[in-house]
Write a protein that holds these residues in place. Structure first.
Motif, PDB file in Angstrom:
ATOM      1  N   MET A  48      44.830  42.482  40.178  1.00 22.45           N
ATOM      2  CA  MET A  48      44.506  41.072  40.261  1.00 22.45           C
ATOM      3  C   MET A  48      43.066  40.880  40.717  1.00 22.45           C
ATOM      4  SD  MET A  48      46.411  37.896  42.092  1.00 22.45           S
ATOM      5  CE  MET A  48      45.960  37.977  43.789  1.00 22.45           C
ATOM      6  N   ALA A  49      42.631  41.597  41.722  1.00 26.84           N
ATOM      7  CA  ALA A  49      41.268  41.440  42.226  1.00 26.84           C
ATOM      8  C   ALA A  49      40.248  41.787  41.155  1.00 26.84           C
ATOM      9  CB  ALA A  49      41.070  42.309  43.458  1.00 26.84           C
ATOM     10  N   GLU A  50      40.551  42.803  40.346  1.00 24.39           N
ATOM     11  CA  GLU A  50      39.634  43.202  39.276  1.00 24.39           C
ATOM     12  C   GLU A  50      39.475  42.085  38.254  1.00 24.39           C
ATOM     13  OE1 GLU A  50      39.541  46.421  35.714  1.00 24.39           O
ATOM     14  OE2 GLU A  50      40.308  47.102  37.643  1.00 24.39           O
ATOM     15  N   ALA A  51      40.559  41.441  37.881  1.00 25.64           N
ATOM     16  CA  ALA A  51      40.501  40.331  36.928  1.00 25.64           C
ATOM     17  C   ALA A  51      39.695  39.173  37.509  1.00 25.64           C
ATOM     18  CB  ALA A  51      41.909  39.868  36.560  1.00 25.64           C
ATOM     19  N   MET A  52      39.854  38.918  38.788  1.00 28.65           N
ATOM     20  CA  MET A  52      39.132  37.827  39.434  1.00 28.65           C
ATOM     21  C   MET A  52      37.635  38.123  39.488  1.00 28.65           C
ATOM     22  SD  MET A  52      41.001  35.255  40.179  1.00 28.65           S
ATOM     23  CE  MET A  52      40.166  34.401  41.497  1.00 28.65           C
ATOM     24  N   GLN A  53      37.256  39.383  39.680  1.00 29.23           N
ATOM     25  CA  GLN A  53      35.848  39.735  39.749  1.00 29.23           C
ATOM     26  C   GLN A  53      35.173  39.567  38.396  1.00 29.23           C
ATOM     27  OE1 GLN A  53      35.817  43.673  41.366  1.00 29.23           O
ATOM     28  NE2 GLN A  53      36.093  42.983  43.467  1.00 29.23           N
ATOM     29  N   LYS A  54      35.865  39.883  37.323  1.00 30.09           N
ATOM     30  CA  LYS A  54      35.302  39.753  35.984  1.00 30.09           C
ATOM     31  C   LYS A  54      35.098  38.286  35.622  1.00 30.09           C
ATOM     32  CE  LYS A  54      37.200  44.008  34.136  1.00 30.09           C
ATOM     33  NZ  LYS A  54      38.152  44.581  33.184  1.00 30.09           N
ATOM     34  N   HIS A  55      36.091  37.496  35.881  1.00 32.08           N
ATOM     35  CA  HIS A  55      36.017  36.069  35.569  1.00 32.08           C
ATOM     36  C   HIS A  55      37.015  35.333  36.451  1.00 32.08           C
ATOM     37  CE1 HIS A  55      35.731  32.325  33.403  1.00 32.08           C
ATOM     38  NE2 HIS A  55      34.790  32.840  32.659  1.00 32.08           N
ATOM     39  N   PRO A  56      36.554  34.379  37.262  1.00 32.17           N
ATOM     40  CA  PRO A  56      37.455  33.720  38.210  1.00 32.17           C
ATOM     41  C   PRO A  56      38.442  32.742  37.570  1.00 32.17           C
ATOM     42  CG  PRO A  56      35.287  32.731  38.290  1.00 32.17           C
ATOM     43  CD  PRO A  56      35.193  33.917  37.378  1.00 32.17           C
TER      44      PRO A  56
END
Length: 96
Positions: free
Chosen positions: A1-9
């Motif tokens: 989840m954190a990785e997805a948020m870092q790419k695009h919030p």
């Protein structure tokens, strides 16, 4: 989840709704909205549709809500972990 948020919030779903679905939701909102919790804001919630004896207008929301939940779970990698707590249509009225 954190990785997805870092790419695009945000998750942007292009063409998620068909034009007919948009028109149907727009009709429901315009014909059943009520003054919201802020000035110049109008809202339509599922509980409001039930309370105003319009439960038949809930049906368009069911498949859309489920598809949206699946897309969000897929994006954040948390299948079967999300619960839809609120569904509503909200718009801010233009003031001039």
């Amino acid at each position: 989840m954190a990785e997805a948020m870092q790419k695009h919030p945000r998750l942007i779903l292009h063409n998620f709704l068909t034009l007919d679905q948009c028109k149907e939701l727009e009709f429901i909102h315009k014909s059943n909205s009520t003054v919201g919790y802020r000035p110049n804001v109008f809202s339509t919630t599922l509980s409001h549709l039930i309370a105003t004896n319009c439960p038949h207008l809930l049906m368009p929301f069911v498949p859309i809500r489920e598809r949206l939940k699946e897309k969000v779970e897929e994006f954040f990698g948390c299948e079967y972990e999300l619960f839809v707590e609120f569904t509503g249509l909200i718009r801010k009225a233009c003031t001039r």
